[in-house]
Design a protein around this motif. Structure first.
Motif, PDB file in Angstrom:
ATOM      1  N   GLY A 374     -28.956   0.668 -21.906  1.00 30.02           N
ATOM      2  CA  GLY A 374     -28.928   1.578 -20.504  1.00 30.02           C
ATOM      3  C   GLY A 374     -27.413   2.643 -20.566  1.00 30.02           C
ATOM      4  N   LYS A 375     -26.696   2.146 -21.427  1.00 28.89           N
ATOM      5  CA  LYS A 375     -25.521   3.272 -21.124  1.00 28.89           C
ATOM      6  C   LYS A 375     -24.901   3.889 -23.006  1.00 28.89           C
ATOM      7  CE  LYS A 375     -21.488  -0.017 -22.283  1.00 28.89           C
ATOM      8  NZ  LYS A 375     -19.983  -0.761 -20.830  1.00 28.89           N
ATOM      9  N   ASP A 376     -25.358   3.621 -23.238  1.00 29.70           N
ATOM     10  CA  ASP A 376     -25.103   3.852 -25.011  1.00 29.70           C
ATOM     11  C   ASP A 376     -25.929   3.576 -25.898  1.00 29.70           C
ATOM     12  OD1 ASP A 376     -24.038   4.597 -27.485  1.00 29.70           O
ATOM     13  OD2 ASP A 376     -21.761   3.785 -26.781  1.00 29.70           O
ATOM     14  N   ALA A 377     -27.366   4.242 -25.580  1.00 30.12           N
ATOM     15  CA  ALA A 377     -27.950   4.604 -26.891  1.00 30.12           C
ATOM     16  C   ALA A 377     -28.327   4.386 -28.535  1.00 30.12           C
ATOM     17  CB  ALA A 377     -29.409   5.245 -26.184  1.00 30.12           C
ATOM     18  N   ASP A 378     -27.575   5.136 -28.583  1.00 27.42           N
ATOM     19  CA  ASP A 378     -26.805   5.005 -30.402  1.00 27.42           C
ATOM     20  C   ASP A 378     -25.963   3.702 -30.132  1.00 27.42           C
ATOM     21  OD1 ASP A 378     -27.370   7.720 -30.356  1.00 27.42           O
ATOM     22  OD2 ASP A 378     -25.787   8.611 -29.871  1.00 27.42           O
ATOM     23  N   GLN A 379     -25.573   2.955 -29.339  1.00 26.93           N
ATOM     24  CA  GLN A 379     -24.822   2.231 -29.956  1.00 26.93           C
ATOM     25  C   GLN A 379     -25.695   0.627 -30.243  1.00 26.93           C
ATOM     26  OE1 GLN A 379     -22.018   2.325 -31.811  1.00 26.93           O
ATOM     27  NE2 GLN A 379     -20.176   1.086 -30.355  1.00 26.93           N
ATOM     28  N   TYR A 380     -26.660   0.773 -29.173  1.00 28.05           N
ATOM     29  CA  TYR A 380     -27.591  -0.433 -28.536  1.00 28.05           C
ATOM     30  C   TYR A 380     -28.592  -0.160 -30.528  1.00 28.05           C
ATOM     31  CZ  TYR A 380     -31.827  -3.309 -27.532  1.00 28.05           C
ATOM     32  OH  TYR A 380     -31.992  -4.187 -27.224  1.00 28.05           O
ATOM     33  N   GLN A 381     -28.980   1.035 -30.930  1.00 24.79           N
ATOM     34  CA  GLN A 381     -29.606   1.540 -32.067  1.00 24.79           C
ATOM     35  C   GLN A 381     -29.554   1.218 -32.711  1.00 24.79           C
ATOM     36  OE1 GLN A 381     -33.214   2.732 -31.390  1.00 24.79           O
ATOM     37  NE2 GLN A 381     -32.845   1.864 -34.133  1.00 24.79           N
ATOM     38  N   LYS A 382     -27.640   0.680 -33.151  1.00 27.49           N
ATOM     39  CA  LYS A 382     -27.091   0.188 -34.629  1.00 27.49           C
ATOM     40  C   LYS A 382     -27.066  -1.037 -34.332  1.00 27.49           C
ATOM     41  CE  LYS A 382     -22.473   0.514 -36.294  1.00 27.49           C
ATOM     42  NZ  LYS A 382     -20.888   0.682 -36.045  1.00 27.49           N
ATOM     43  N   PHE A 383     -27.504  -1.964 -32.889  1.00 28.09           N
ATOM     44  CA  PHE A 383     -27.305  -2.523 -32.864  1.00 28.09           C
ATOM     45  C   PHE A 383     -28.933  -3.937 -33.049  1.00 28.09           C
ATOM     46  CE2 PHE A 383     -29.690  -6.138 -29.321  1.00 28.09           C
ATOM     47  CZ  PHE A 383     -29.121  -7.293 -30.361  1.00 28.09           C
TER      48      PHE A 383
END
Length: 637
Positions: A374-383
């Motif tokens: 919810g707060k950091d789409a780029d970091q979640y995409q990396k995950f």
């Protein structure tokens, strides 16, 4: 005053002798664990004194600063561990050291009631940790005096790990306990300052009281006389667990450095969650999502799990019982007061508390990932790029959290036609057309095959989004997911085409007309392919392609079939359904063919092309090439 020695010899019970032999020879997998156990016992003793001193402050005598001291004698081959904790009386020594699988801590815990349990920081109910000393020692001595007792009430206990031990009264001026290990010849390596310090840092760095050793002085320079100094002790452990501190007092850099310490990873974590739970269960967790995938991520039997501590004492590296297998990438620490551990403290037993903590930590990890998304789409995409395939194992393994997991999943789709898996199921459902009943998907071996699949043609024509599933686990995953937000999953390459209310009355009339007009052609094709297909039918699911293969609704998809066959599993034969597009010029040309041999060749060529378009291998590629070459020669003629 003269101390009456009153020396006695006692024999262990038969069961105790057997357990002692097991302890010495086979119970522990790592010799250095003896120090962890003895330091833990010393910490226990300090915790008990601290608690009893709340009501009897005189027990602290004139030495209120609790500590553990470790000394060694390399020449003698001995190690001593000394604490100034609660100590033991003669009767307690006989009771606690003379009977294996019993500890003072266990009885002490039973005597606590109400809120006292929360205040008594005890490592509990292990019972036999002391006897790990015999892994490295052929003789063990214990000198102890209980807090509050006179100096002449000291006790000396000695045992060589055999059938008997001796006990006598001695003069012992200080309260607490001193354990002296006389090392075996093959364990003399432990009588070394560097080795002992490294073990303490590894296992007991977060004990909440200092573990001290003599300060090692640098050798005098050549020509200089070494100055005589009184021995000086220094703490060799941190003496404070990071996870026990308030979150507001811990900087992000400290969290990151601690992650690198426990994970041996050079990269920063993507995110973390630090939480303290009090109530029926009392534990602290510090959970990390790594910034890189381990090399053995897809080895489901590889070591995994959290670092388990009990009151800041390290118990095991890979406590796998607290998170499900699909979250095996999570790193972190769990510190609990009261968990059921077996006698070696290396194998965690399963019980309701363990299950309750596992359930709570699983939800915490899923919530942590939800917040990251919810707060950091780029970091979640990396995950997702790192661990997405493993997360897809979740719906089959964790029914209780299926919806939570589903919201975290990401896919490619025809909405963007990009290979990046960044579309959520919530996004898909939000874009569904009015009257659309299903979440449509197509499985393929790679993105290019999925994107150009003939099964998508009618969906593109009508603007209906389709998920493009290209990971090997995908077909297995949707077989367990079944639905999301009340919308069932539907494979566009399985069964009859069902567009629901997205199919207009004109579409239905057109489909019925096509099926009726193509009846004779369908029967001719069925006659040719009767040994290769389950059925032949006309279709309106195709726009630009002449034909396609469809799997029966109840049959396994080709992707899953290939995976199982590669794994050596025998599968029953399953024939596809061959669908032809009567509006395509090639099919119309086929319908006009009067030469039955030529008709058979053209039909088989269309069948093989449909196989190739679906990403399948041909059973007889040479036959396909022969038929195609014959057709090309006839065209040239």
């Amino acid at each position: 005053m003269t101390v009456e020695a009153h020396k006695e010899s006692h024999g262990f019970q038969t069961e105790a002798k057997q357990l002692l032999h097991l302890m010495i020879h086979s119970l522990y997998s790592n010799k250095e664990i003896f120090l962890r156990e003895l330091v833990s016992n010393a910490s226990d003793a300090a915790d008990k004194l601290r608690f009893e001193a709340l009501s009897k402050p005189e027990l602290l005598e004139e030495d209120p600063d609790l500590r553990i001291r470790i000394e060694f004698d390399k020449d003698e081959g001995s190690i001593s561990i000394t604490d100034n904790g609660i100590g033991m009386s003669r009767d307690e020594v006989i009771e606690n050291l003379g009977t294996i699988a019993r500890s003072g801590t266990a009885n002490f815990m039973q005597n606590l009631t109400g809120d006292q349990k929360k205040d008594a920081h005890l490592i509990g109910q292990f019972g036999v940790g002391f006897y790990s000393a015999f892994i490295v020692a052929d003789r063990v001595e214990v000198f102890t005096r209980r807090a509050g007792a006179d100096a002449d009430q000291g006790v000396h206990w000695e045992c060589s790990g055999e059938a008997e031990y001796t006990i006598e009264n001695v003069e012992w001026p200080q309260r607490g306990t001193r354990v002296v290990l006389h090392l075996k010849d093959d364990a003399k390596e432990f009588a070394d300052g560097w080795r002992l310090r490294s073990i303490i840092k590894k296992y007991s760095d977060h004990i909440a009281l200092p573990v001290e050793m003599l300060k090692e002085e640098a050798p005098a320079a050549e020509g200089e006389e070494k100055e005589d100094k009184a021995p000086e002790f220094e703490a060799v452990n941190a003496a404070q667990a990071l996870w026990t501190r308030s979150r507001s007092d811990i900087k992000s850099e400290e969290y990151k450095e601690f992650y690198k310490h426990i994970s041996h990873d050079f990269d920063d974590p993507l995110t973390w969650s630090h939480n303290r739970v009090e109530g029926k269960l009392d534990y602290t967790s510090l959970l990390y999502i790594p910034g890189r995938a381990p090399f053995d991520l897809y080895q489901r039997d590889a070591a995994r799990g959290l670092k388990l501590y009990v009151q800041r004492t390290f118990i095991m590296d890979d406590a796998e019982q607290f998170l499900p297998l699909y979250l095996r990438f999570v790193k972190g620490v769990l510190d609990s007061n009261d968990l059921p551990l077996n006698v070696s403290r290396e194998i965690l037993q399963k019980d309701r508390n363990t299950d309750a903590i596992k359930s709570a930590l699983t939800k915490r990890v899923l919530d942590m990932l939800g917040k990251l998304a919810g707060k950091d789409a780029d970091q979640y995409q990396k995950f997702w790029d790192l661990f997405g395939n493993v997360m897809k194992e979740g719906p089959a393994e964790d029914f209780a959290n299926k919806e939570k997991i589903a919201k975290l999943l990401r896919f490619s789709s025809t909405h963007t036609d990009e290979p990046k898996q960044d579309q959520s199921l919530e996004d898909y459902v939000g874009r569904m057309q009015e009257g659309q009943k299903y979440i449509y998907y197509v499985c393929a071996d790679n993105f290019a095959t999925a994107k150009s699949s003939p099964y998508l043609e009618v969906f593109r024509k009508k603007g209906i989004e389709v998920l493009l599933l290209t990971d090997q686990i995908d077909e297995w995953f949707v077989g367990h997911m079944h639905e999301f937000d009340g919308k069932p999953f539907q494979d566009v390459a399985k069964g009859a085409l069902d567009l629901g209310e997205a199919e207009s009355e004109e579409d239905k009339a057109e489909r019925e007309k096509v099926e009726e007009q193509a009846g004779a052609l369908v029967e001719r094709v069925k006659e040719v392919l009767q040994n290769r297909v389950e059925d032949v039918r006309a279709t309106t699911r195709l726009v630009d392609s002449p034909a396609c293969l469809v799997v029966s609704e109840q049959d396994m998809g080709p992707q899953m079939r290939r995976i199982l066959e590669q794994a050596g599993q025998a599968l029953p034969e399953a024939k596809p359904i061959f669908e032809v597009n009567p509006s395509h010029p090639l099919v119309q040309r086929l319908d006009q063919e009067q030469d039955e041999d030529r008709f058979a060749d053209l039909t088989n060529i269309l069948m093989d092309q449909a196989n190739l378009a679906a990403g399948n291998q041909l059973a007889d590629p040479a036959d396909y090439v022969r038929r195609l070459n014959t057709l090309l020669l006839e065209l040239n003629g």
